[in-house]
Design a protein around this motif. Structure first.
Motif, short mmCIF file in Angstrom:
data_model
loop_
_atom_site.label_atom_id
_atom_site.label_comp_id
_atom_site.label_asym_id
_atom_site.label_seq_id
_atom_site.Cartn_x
_atom_site.Cartn_y
_atom_site.Cartn_z
N THR A 44 0.96 -1.25 0.07
CA THR A 44 -0.07 -0.38 0.13
C THR A 44 0.46 1.58 -0.05
OG1 THR A 44 -1.37 -1.78 1.49
CG2 THR A 44 -1.91 1.09 1.57
N MET A 45 1.03 2.17 -1.10
CA MET A 45 2.05 3.76 -0.96
C MET A 45 0.93 4.88 -1.40
SD MET A 45 5.57 3.48 -2.36
CE MET A 45 6.12 3.12 -0.89
N LEU A 46 0.78 5.45 -0.61
CA LEU A 46 0.41 6.37 -0.94
C LEU A 46 1.74 8.04 -1.95
CD1 LEU A 46 -1.70 9.20 -1.01
CD2 LEU A 46 -0.61 9.56 0.49
N VAL A 47 1.48 7.72 -3.45
CA VAL A 47 2.40 8.44 -3.88
C VAL A 47 2.38 10.13 -4.31
CG1 VAL A 47 3.08 8.66 -6.08
CG2 VAL A 47 2.43 6.88 -5.62
N VAL A 48 2.62 10.92 -3.15
CA VAL A 48 2.20 12.49 -3.84
C VAL A 48 3.03 13.12 -4.26
CG1 VAL A 48 1.76 14.89 -2.14
CG2 VAL A 48 1.30 12.31 -1.67
N THR A 49 3.21 13.96 -6.08
CA THR A 49 3.71 14.91 -6.30
C THR A 49 3.68 15.72 -5.75
OG1 THR A 49 3.12 14.53 -8.85
CG2 THR A 49 4.16 12.73 -8.01
N ARG A 50 4.93 16.93 -6.43
CA ARG A 50 4.17 18.34 -6.32
C ARG A 50 3.03 18.53 -7.50
NH1 ARG A 50 9.41 22.90 -6.03
NH2 ARG A 50 10.79 20.33 -5.67
N ASP A 51 3.17 18.22 -8.11
CA ASP A 51 2.06 18.34 -9.95
C ASP A 51 0.55 17.77 -9.98
OD1 ASP A 51 3.77 16.37 -10.61
OD2 ASP A 51 4.54 17.44 -11.88
N THR A 52 0.37 16.38 -9.14
CA THR A 52 -0.65 15.49 -9.46
C THR A 52 -1.44 14.91 -8.33
OG1 THR A 52 0.58 13.56 -9.53
CG2 THR A 52 1.22 13.93 -11.71
N GLU A 53 -2.48 14.50 -8.09
CA GLU A 53 -3.41 14.66 -7.73
C GLU A 53 -2.49 13.15 -6.86
OE1 GLU A 53 -7.39 12.53 -8.65
OE2 GLU A 53 -8.00 13.64 -6.98
N PRO A 54 -2.44 13.06 -5.57
CA PRO A 54 -2.01 12.36 -4.79
C PRO A 54 -2.54 11.19 -4.72
CG PRO A 54 -2.05 13.95 -3.25
CD PRO A 54 -2.54 14.91 -4.81
N THR A 55 -1.90 9.76 -5.33
CA THR A 55 -2.87 8.59 -5.54
C THR A 55 -2.37 7.39 -4.69
OG1 THR A 55 -2.82 8.88 -7.79
CG2 THR A 55 -3.28 6.91 -6.77
N LEU A 56 -3.50 7.02 -3.46
CA LEU A 56 -3.56 5.66 -2.89
C LEU A 56 -3.19 4.58 -3.55
CD1 LEU A 56 -2.73 4.68 0.07
CD2 LEU A 56 -5.20 4.70 -0.10
N VAL A 57 -2.46 3.40 -4.20
CA VAL A 57 -1.74 2.27 -4.53
C VAL A 57 -2.29 1.45 -3.27
CG1 VAL A 57 -0.50 1.15 -6.23
CG2 VAL A 57 -0.61 3.53 -6.30
N LEU A 58 -3.12 0.49 -3.80
CA LEU A 58 -3.52 -0.70 -2.83
C LEU A 58 -3.99 -1.80 -3.49
CD1 LEU A 58 -6.17 -0.01 -0.15
CD2 LEU A 58 -6.10 1.07 -2.27
N PRO A 59 -3.69 -2.80 -2.61
CA PRO A 59 -4.55 -4.23 -3.14
C PRO A 59 -6.10 -3.85 -3.45
CG PRO A 59 -3.29 -5.19 -1.10
CD PRO A 59 -3.25 -3.25 -1.34
N SER A 60 -6.47 -4.43 -4.68
CA SER A 60 -8.01 -3.78 -5.04
C SER A 60 -8.73 -3.98 -3.96
CB SER A 60 -8.30 -4.68 -6.39
OG SER A 60 -7.36 -3.91 -7.58
#
Ligand code: ZN
Ligand code: ZN
Ligand code: ZN
Length: 372
Positions: A44-60
Motif C-alpha cells: 500500500t503506498m500513497l504517491v504524492v508529487t508536486r504536480d499531480t493528484e496524490p494517489t493511494l496505490v493498494l490491493p484492489s
C-alpha cells in the motif's frame, strides 16, 4: 482538515526540494489522509508529487476499506498478479520532477530496495524531511484529541491510586491486563503498552510484566498508554502516563527519593516554555536529582514527543538544542532506578503553548499508598 494538511505538505516539499513523497505502513499515512495501511506483504503506498493528484496505490480487494476523501487523494487498486512497485514507479516517471524522493521511515526495506532498483538515479531521503516539523507542531484539534486521550488514562490512574485495582497477590501480568482493559474502556482503540513493575523490577525502566506476584510493602510502577479511536477513519492519538503506588507504608528513604523526583518532574514541566532548548528542560530535572545525589540513577532522556505515534519528535534529551515551539506535545518523565532495590518514575504529557506549559495529565502526582 486533510486538504490543508496536503497543502502544507506540498509547501514543505517545495522548501525541502523534494519532488515526491511515498508513504506506506506507519503513522505518516493516517496522519496525512486518514488511512492506515495493512502491515502485510502486499504494498500500500500513497504517491504524492508536486504536480499531480496524490494517489493511494493498494490491493484492489482492500479498496472497500478506504474512506473516500474527494479532493485529497485518488485510489488505484492493483490486481493480485500486477507488480505494485512498477505502478508506483510509473507514476513517478510520469510526473515532472523526479530528483529527490522522500519515503516514509516505517516503509519495509523490501519495497524501498525494489523502488531503488527500478529508479536508480533518484536521491532518497526520509519522510521526516517533509512531515517531521508539521507533525511535531500540533493543530488545535490535535491538541484536543491528545488532551482527551490523557484524560482517559488519568481516570485509569485514579482507579489505580484509589485502590480499585487489586494489587497484592496478583501478578504483574494480571494487573497489566486489567490496565489494558480499562484503557480500552476509556475510548482507546488499542493498548500500546501497560508496564507493571513491582519492587526490584521497578529498577528496569522498560520492564516486561511477568508472573512476579505483587507483595505487601513494595513500589508498583505503572506506565501505560494507548491510541484513541476517532470517527471517519481519522487517525487516533496516543496517551502515555506513569504513576507509582506503594503497597503499604513506604520506608522513609523511598519517600525522600520520591519527593525529589516529584520536585524534578514539576520543575521540568514549568521549564518547558516556548523557545527553551529541549536539552535545557532535560537538564532542569537532571540537576534537581543531582542536588540529592540521585542523577546517576536517572538512566534515560527526559521525554519524547507524542501524537499519532507514541514516540516522535521532539525528543527532550541532552544535546538537542532545538527550541520548543508552541504546539509541541511531549512527555516529561524523570525517574530513578536503583538496581536490585527499587525505582520510580512520574510521567505526564505536556503541551508547550504560548501561555506556558500545560500538563494534559492531571492525575495526582503523589505516591499513593494502597493496602490491597
Ligand atoms: Zn519508555
Ligand atoms: Zn510512559
Ligand atoms: Zn513516555
Amino acid at each position: 482538515m486533510f486538504e490543508t494538511r496536503l497543502d502544507r505538505v506540498r509547501e514543505a516539499m517545495a522548501t525541502a526540494d523534494v519532488d515526491a513523497l511515498l508513504l506506506s505502513v506507519g503513522p505518516d499515512l493516517p496522519w496525512m489522509i486518514g488511512y492506515e495501511a495493512m502491515p502485510l506483504e502486499r504494498l500500500t503506498m500513497l504517491v504524492v508529487t508536486r504536480d499531480t493528484e496524490p494517489t493511494l496505490v493498494l490491493p484492489s480487494f482492500e479498496v472497500p476499506r478506504v474512506v473516500d476523501r474527494p479532493g485529497v487523494f485518488a485510489v488505484q487498486g492493483w490486481g493480485e498478479t500486477e507488480d505494485p512497485v512498477e505502478l508506483v514507479a510509473a507514476r513517478l516517471d510520469a510526473s515532472a520532477g523526479g530528483g529527490t524522493i522522500a519515503i516514509g521511515d516505517h516503509t519495509w526495506s523490501r519495497f524501498l530496495v525494489a523502488l531503488q532498483h527500478r529508479l536508480p538515479d533518484r536521491k532518497w531521503v526520509s519522510s521526516q524531511t517533509v512531515v517531521g516539523d508539521l507533525r511535531a507542531v500540533k493543530e488545535p484539534h490535535e491538541l484536543d484529541r491528545l488532551a482527551a486521550a490523557a484524560s482517559g488514562v488519568d481516570r485509569v490512574a485514579a482507579a489505580l491510586q484509589g485502590g480499585e485495582i487489586p494489587l497484592i497477590g496478583r501478578t504483574e501480568a494480571e494487573v497489566s491486563a486489567e490496565l489494558g482493559r480499562r484503557i480500552l474502556a476509556e475510548g482507546h482503540a488499542k493498548v500500546n503498552f501497560a508496564i507493571v513493575a513491582a519492587g526490584e523490577n521497578a529498577a528496569s525502566p522498560h520492564h516486561h510484566p511477568g508472573d512476579r506476584v505483587i507483595k505487601p510493602g513494595e513500589v508498583v510502577l505503572c506506565d501505560f498508554g494507548g491510541t484513541t479511536s476517532e470517527p471517519h477513519g481519522e487517525p487516533g492519538y496516543c496517551s502515555d502516563i506513569t504513576r507509582c503506588v506503594y503497597t503499604g507504608q513506604p520506608p522513609a528513604e523511598f519517600l525522600e527519593q520520591f519527593d525529589v523526583l516529584a520536585d524534578a518532574q514539576r520543575m521540568a514541566v514549568e521549564a518547558a516554555t516556548v523557545g527553551s532548548a529541549a536539552a535545557s528542560v532535560d537538564a532542569v530535572a537532571r540537576s534537581r536529582l543531582a542536588d540529592a545525589d540521585m542523577d546517576q540513577w536517572f538512566l534515560h532522556r527526559l521525554g519524547h514527543g507524542i501524537g499519532v505515534e507514541a514516540h516522535e519528535d521532539p525528543y527532550l534529551v541532552d544535546g538537542n538544542q532545538e527550541p520548543l515551539s508552541a504546539g509541541n506535545v511531549f512527555s516529561v518523565e524523570p525517574g530513578f532506578y536503583i538496581a536490585d532495590k527499587w525505582g520510580a518514575r512520574i510521567e505526564d504529557i505536556v503541551a508547550c503553548t504560548a501561555d506556558g506549559p500545560r500538563s494534559l495529565n492531571q492525575a495526582d502526582h503523589a505516591l499513593a499508598i494502597v493496602e490491597a
